[in-house]
Design a protein around this motif. Structure first.
Motif, PDB file in Angstrom:
ATOM      1  N   UNK A  55       1.005  -1.006  -0.129  1.00 45.20           N
ATOM      2  CA  UNK A  55       0.056   0.051   0.435  1.00 45.20           C
ATOM      3  C   UNK A  55       0.954   1.073  -0.051  1.00 45.20           C
ATOM      4  N   UNK A  56       0.727   2.562  -0.813  1.00 42.09           N
ATOM      5  CA  UNK A  56       0.927   4.496  -0.729  1.00 42.09           C
ATOM      6  C   UNK A  56       0.237   5.250   0.123  1.00 42.09           C
ATOM      7  N   UNK A  57       0.707   5.626   0.358  1.00 41.73           N
ATOM      8  CA  UNK A  57       0.214   6.447   1.333  1.00 41.73           C
ATOM      9  C   UNK A  57      -0.936   7.170   0.235  1.00 41.73           C
ATOM     10  N   UNK A  58      -2.119   7.420   0.483  1.00 38.26           N
ATOM     11  CA  UNK A  58      -2.743   7.976  -0.119  1.00 38.26           C
ATOM     12  C   UNK A  58      -2.389   9.852  -0.023  1.00 38.26           C
TER      13      UNK A  58
ATOM     14  N   UNK B 235       9.661   9.474 -10.087  1.00 36.80           N
ATOM     15  CA  UNK B 235       8.668  10.919  -9.868  1.00 36.80           C
ATOM     16  C   UNK B 235       8.272  10.367  -8.055  1.00 36.80           C
ATOM     17  N   UNK B 236       7.769   9.767  -8.194  1.00 33.40           N
ATOM     18  CA  UNK B 236       6.306   8.780  -6.750  1.00 33.40           C
ATOM     19  C   UNK B 236       7.866   8.054  -5.827  1.00 33.40           C
ATOM     20  N   UNK B 237       9.318   7.698  -6.784  1.00 37.92           N
ATOM     21  CA  UNK B 237      10.267   8.009  -5.472  1.00 37.92           C
ATOM     22  C   UNK B 237      10.796   8.174  -4.708  1.00 37.92           C
ATOM     23  N   UNK B 238      11.068   9.200  -6.179  1.00 36.62           N
ATOM     24  CA  UNK B 238      12.253  10.590  -5.165  1.00 36.62           C
ATOM     25  C   UNK B 238      11.227  10.904  -4.224  1.00 36.62           C
TER      26      UNK B 238
ATOM     27  N   UNK C 107       2.878   1.899  -7.676  1.00 39.01           N
ATOM     28  CA  UNK C 107       3.650   2.756  -8.563  1.00 39.01           C
ATOM     29  C   UNK C 107       3.171   2.998  -9.817  1.00 39.01           C
ATOM     30  N   UNK C 108       3.661   1.829  -9.930  1.00 39.42           N
ATOM     31  CA  UNK C 108       3.426   1.138 -11.722  1.00 39.42           C
ATOM     32  C   UNK C 108       2.545   1.182 -11.998  1.00 39.42           C
TER      33      UNK C 108
ATOM     34  N   UNK D  78      10.439  -2.638 -12.981  1.00 35.26           N
ATOM     35  CA  UNK D  78       9.906  -3.303 -11.917  1.00 35.26           C
ATOM     36  C   UNK D  78      11.055  -4.476 -11.169  1.00 35.26           C
ATOM     37  N   UNK D  79      10.930  -4.816 -12.911  1.00 39.07           N
ATOM     38  CA  UNK D  79      11.933  -6.191 -12.286  1.00 39.07           C
ATOM     39  C   UNK D  79      13.004  -5.856 -12.246  1.00 39.07           C
TER      40      UNK D  79
END
Ligand code: SDX
Length: 396
Positions: A77-80, A101-104, A143-144, A354-355
């Protein structure tokens, strides 16, 4: 640990980074992860089991694998707030840009933030490093999947902790139906094997970027973001997208001869062909060629495979390619498979990422065990000699 060896007489020096994760013999077309042949892992293993092998160095026992699976699936799960952040991107944002961007945005570089994010350790033996690994492996597919849903203009789906790693990823994509989607088990297995093939590959460009950033001491999320950005390029992990576009442009086997002439006249590159290390057939490409038939049996045949197979046959019998040791690489067939699975082309590098997250984390983890000085590749300076400043009015 970083040995600087002078490969060519004179000034050219190449930084050599020691690692025990992947082994490639480019002349014989061999790839091994921690000593295991890629063909054996593709046939017998699962992606998460291979991720464990790459990171910790040995195949897990049944109990270790069970714990490993459970802990990773607990972190899907990721934060809202992050969901809102992803939703703020333009409707046509490239999915790879969204994921990097989300990873950063998930960086836990500030220690207090890191503690706050993790709270109390759920398991007594869960070190901060392992927790970071669980979070990265658990959240990257989510995220993907959000980037994919954004790309097709649909609401994001939450993960399911009941499904396996790759099944859960396909479930979040909800590709084949709007609800109650349970992924086709054979399709999920085919994608799981494709993830195994893409998991690690020695010190390729994006993995080198990962190790360079690791040497600065920054957290793994930011490192993954930078590595994913490097993978994005068409000469690297973006080549699967470029190879498919090339095959679509060729269109039919009748057009192959003219395209080959353009390549030989240096007007075009044969995308998905050639490799910095393999000067023979990329072993991953052989396995992908077989998987393509399995996927076509489920999703329907894509005629581009006929163009690809004929293009390979012609190229491998042409002196131009033979002399330059140009063979299909991992990206030559993967694009056709992804297209048959129904993915948009700009999502292909995301699937690669992802891999490869497992390999990048393995290198991060390895470098933490034996810290090395901050990367500083040697430069070969060939600029101007010392000279005096010239006032602007005296310049010509
Ligand atoms: C990946 O490093 C990794 O491990 C990467 C990767 C991984 O798992 O991480 O394996 C994933 O990135 C695979 C590669 C995907 N990229 C592509 O398919 C893009 C197309 N390939 C080329 O860009 C190229 O083959 C490279 C960059 C991959 C490798 O180039 P090299 O080995 O450095 O070879 P080179 O550029 O020195 O070229 C040697 C000769 C040249 O001709 P001449 O100057 O001798 O006449 O081969 C030619 C090149 O023009 N050549 C090609 C070609 N690749 C090289 N000619 C046509 N088509 C090509 N694809």
């Amino acid at each position: 640990q970083l040995g600087l060896s002078i490969l060519d007489p004179g000034y050219l020096a190449t930084a050599v980074c020691r690692s025990s994760i992947s082994y490639i013999d480019g002349d014989k077309g061999i790839l091994r992860y921690r000593g295991y042949n890629i063909e054996d892992l593709a046939e017998h293993s699962t992606f998460l089991e291979v991720a464990y092998l790459l990171i910790f160095g040995d195949l897990p026992t049944r109990e270790q694998l069970q714990t490993w699976n459970t802990r990773i699936m607990r972190h899907t799960f990721i934060h809202e707030n992050l969901v809102d952040y992803l939703r703020s991107f333009r409707y046509d944002a490239h999915p790879m840009g969204m994921v990097t961007s989300a990873l950063s945005a998930m960086s836990t570089f500030h220690p207090e933030a890191s503690t706050a994010l993790h709270g109390e350790a759920i398991y007594e033996d869960e070190t901060m490093v392992n927790k970071q690994i669980f979070r990265c492996l658990g959240k990257v597919p989510t995220l993907a999947a959000c980037a994919y849903r954004h790309r097709i203009g649909r609401p994001y789906n939450s993960p399911s902790n009941e499904l396996g790693y790759t099944e859960n990823f396909l479930y979040m994509l909800d590709r084949l139906s709007e609800s109650n989607y349970l992924p086709n088990a054979k399709l999920a297995r085919a994608l799981d094997v494709i993830f195994i093939l893409h998991a690690d590959h020695e010190l390729n460009c994006s993995t080198a970027a990962m190790r360079q950033m690791t040497s600065t001491g920054v957290d793994p999320f930011i490192c993954l973001s930078g590595a994913a950005a490097a993978l994005y390029g068409p000469s690297h992990g973006g080549a699967n997208e470029a190879a498919l576009k090339m095959l679509e442009e060729i269109g039919t086997v009748d057009n192959i001869a003219a395209f080959i002439e353009d390549v030989k006249n240096k007007k075009r590159k044969l995308m998905g062909f050639g490799h910095r290390v393999y000067k023979s057939y990329d072993p991953r490409a052989k396995i992908l060629k077989k998987i393509s038939e399995e996927v076509f049996a489920i999703m329907g045949r894509n005629h581009l495979i006929d163009v690809a197979v004929e293009l390979e046959r012609i190229a491998l019998s042409d002196e131009y390619f033979i002399k330059r040791n140009l063979y299909p690489n991992v990206d030559f067939y993967s694009g056709i498979i992804y297209k048959a699975m129904g993915f948009p082309t700009d999502f292909f590098p995301v699937l690669f990422g992802i891999a490869r997250t497992s390999g990048w984390l393995a290198h991060w983890h390895e470098q933490l065990q034996e810290p090395i000085p901050i990367f500083r590749p040697k430069q070969a300076y060939d600029g101007a000699a010392a000279r005096k400043y010239v006032n602007i009015d005296d310049r010509v």
